[in-house]
Write an enzyme that holds these catalytic residues in place. Structure first.
Site, PDB file in Angstrom:
ATOM      1  N   ASN A   1       0.858  -1.184   0.000  1.00  0.00           N
ATOM      2  CA  ASN A   1       0.000   0.000   0.000  1.00  0.00           C
ATOM      3  C   ASN A   1       0.897   1.238   0.000  1.00  0.00           C
ATOM      4  O   ASN A   1       1.798   1.340   0.838  1.00  0.00           O
ATOM      5  CB  ASN A   1      -0.897   0.007   1.239  1.00  0.00           C
ATOM      6  CG  ASN A   1      -1.880  -1.155   1.249  1.00  0.00           C
ATOM      7  OD1 ASN A   1      -2.394  -1.546   0.207  1.00  0.00           O
ATOM      8  ND2 ASN A   1      -2.135  -1.717   2.419  1.00  0.00           N
TER       9      ASN A   1
ATOM     10  N   GLN B   1      -2.037   2.953   3.267  1.00  0.00           N
ATOM     11  CA  GLN B   1      -0.774   2.874   4.022  1.00  0.00           C
ATOM     12  C   GLN B   1      -0.934   3.612   5.351  1.00  0.00           C
ATOM     13  O   GLN B   1      -1.341   4.776   5.390  1.00  0.00           O
ATOM     14  CB  GLN B   1       0.397   3.482   3.226  1.00  0.00           C
ATOM     15  CG  GLN B   1       1.727   3.280   3.943  1.00  0.00           C
ATOM     16  CD  GLN B   1       2.935   3.731   3.126  1.00  0.00           C
ATOM     17  OE1 GLN B   1       2.788   4.334   2.058  1.00  0.00           O
ATOM     18  NE2 GLN B   1       4.114   3.443   3.634  1.00  0.00           N
TER      19      GLN B   1
ATOM     20  N   HIS C   1       6.709  -1.781   3.495  1.00  0.00           N
ATOM     21  CA  HIS C   1       6.477  -3.168   3.904  1.00  0.00           C
ATOM     22  C   HIS C   1       5.653  -3.874   2.844  1.00  0.00           C
ATOM     23  O   HIS C   1       4.772  -3.296   2.221  1.00  0.00           O
ATOM     24  CB  HIS C   1       5.768  -3.241   5.264  1.00  0.00           C
ATOM     25  CG  HIS C   1       4.566  -2.375   5.365  1.00  0.00           C
ATOM     26  ND1 HIS C   1       4.644  -1.021   5.600  1.00  0.00           N
ATOM     27  CD2 HIS C   1       3.238  -2.652   5.262  1.00  0.00           C
ATOM     28  CE1 HIS C   1       3.418  -0.511   5.634  1.00  0.00           C
ATOM     29  NE2 HIS C   1       2.549  -1.477   5.420  1.00  0.00           N
TER      30      HIS C   1
HETATM   31  P1  AMP Z   1      -0.406  -0.624   5.927  1.00  0.00           P
HETATM   32  O1  AMP Z   1      -1.804  -0.258   6.333  1.00  0.00           O
HETATM   33  O2  AMP Z   1      -0.271  -1.167   4.540  1.00  0.00           O
HETATM   34  O3  AMP Z   1       0.552   0.527   6.193  1.00  0.00           O
HETATM   35  O4  AMP Z   1       0.014  -1.832   6.856  1.00  0.00           O
HETATM   36  C1  AMP Z   1       0.509  -1.666   8.123  1.00  0.00           C
HETATM   37  C2  AMP Z   1       0.377  -2.998   8.811  1.00  0.00           C
HETATM   38  O5  AMP Z   1       1.243  -3.016   9.917  1.00  0.00           O
HETATM   39  C3  AMP Z   1      -1.022  -3.293   9.337  1.00  0.00           C
HETATM   40  O6  AMP Z   1      -1.477  -4.519   8.759  1.00  0.00           O
HETATM   41  C4  AMP Z   1      -0.829  -3.373  10.839  1.00  0.00           C
HETATM   42  O7  AMP Z   1      -1.653  -4.363  11.437  1.00  0.00           O
HETATM   43  C5  AMP Z   1       0.645  -3.716  10.946  1.00  0.00           C
HETATM   44  N1  AMP Z   1       1.316  -3.302  12.170  1.00  0.00           N
HETATM   45  C6  AMP Z   1       1.306  -2.070  12.734  1.00  0.00           C
HETATM   46  N2  AMP Z   1       2.085  -2.049  13.836  1.00  0.00           N
HETATM   47  C7  AMP Z   1       2.612  -3.294  13.948  1.00  0.00           C
HETATM   48  C8  AMP Z   1       3.487  -3.923  14.884  1.00  0.00           C
HETATM   49  N3  AMP Z   1       3.994  -3.256  15.932  1.00  0.00           N
HETATM   50  N4  AMP Z   1       3.810  -5.223  14.706  1.00  0.00           N
HETATM   51  C9  AMP Z   1       3.305  -5.909  13.652  1.00  0.00           C
HETATM   52  N5  AMP Z   1       2.477  -5.376  12.731  1.00  0.00           N
HETATM   53  C10 AMP Z   1       2.127  -4.095  12.883  1.00  0.00           C
END
Ligand code: AMP
Ligand code: ZN
Length: 117
Positions: free
Chosen positions: A90, A97, A103
């Site tokens: 994203n 995002q 990621h």
């Molecule tokens: P996005 O919305 O594409 O930016 O994805 C961010 C992702 O990171 C989401 O699926 C969250 O659940 C995940 N996330 C956020 N903080 C953490 C964390 N501390 N450990 C693992 N996953 C996380």
């Protein structure tokens, strides 16, 4: 390794924040998403802080390729390679995002619908 102040994924990459790590090498880390949206939901991140895919990554082509190779490896080790998995990036808020450290989502273990919402 460049680290952005207050970036949670930089902290995970530096082992300063908790995460269920699935794979790690000198360039990247893969770990379980804290809020899984599928039975298997992992994230693959570069150790180096890159905010998003539109960050001007012309000099990072090898790293970006490596992240894809590791995504496939994580999918294989999680047993979702044959059934099917989705690899998602994203980019910026309108695309969903929420964490501004690049990621790759690796998701599977259920039917993945198309197009994504
Ligand atoms: P996005 O919305 O594409 O930016 O994805 C961010 C992702 O990171 C989401 O699926 C969250 O659940 C995940 N996330 C956020 N903080 C953490 C964390 N501390 N450990 C693992 N996953 C996380
Ligand atoms: Zn970061």
């Amino acid at each position: 390794m460049t680290e952005a102040l207050g970036c949670v994924f930089c902290r995970i990459a530096a082992h300063q924040a908790p995460a269920k790590i699935l794979y790690e090498d000198d360039q990247c880390v893969a770990f379980e998403d804290i809020r899984p949206r599928a039975p298997v939901h992992a994230l693959v991140i570069p150790k180096k802080h890159i905010a998003a895919l539109d960050a001007g990554l012309e000099t990072d082509e090898a790293l970006l390729g490596h992240l894809l190779v590791v995504s496939a490896r994580v999918a294989r080790e999680k047993g979702i390679d044959r059934s099917g998995f989705r690899t998602v990036i994203n980019t910026n808020a309108g695309a969903g995002q929420t964490v501004f450290h690049l990621h790759l989502h690796v998701m599977g273990g259920r039917i993945m619908h198309w197009p994504p919402g």
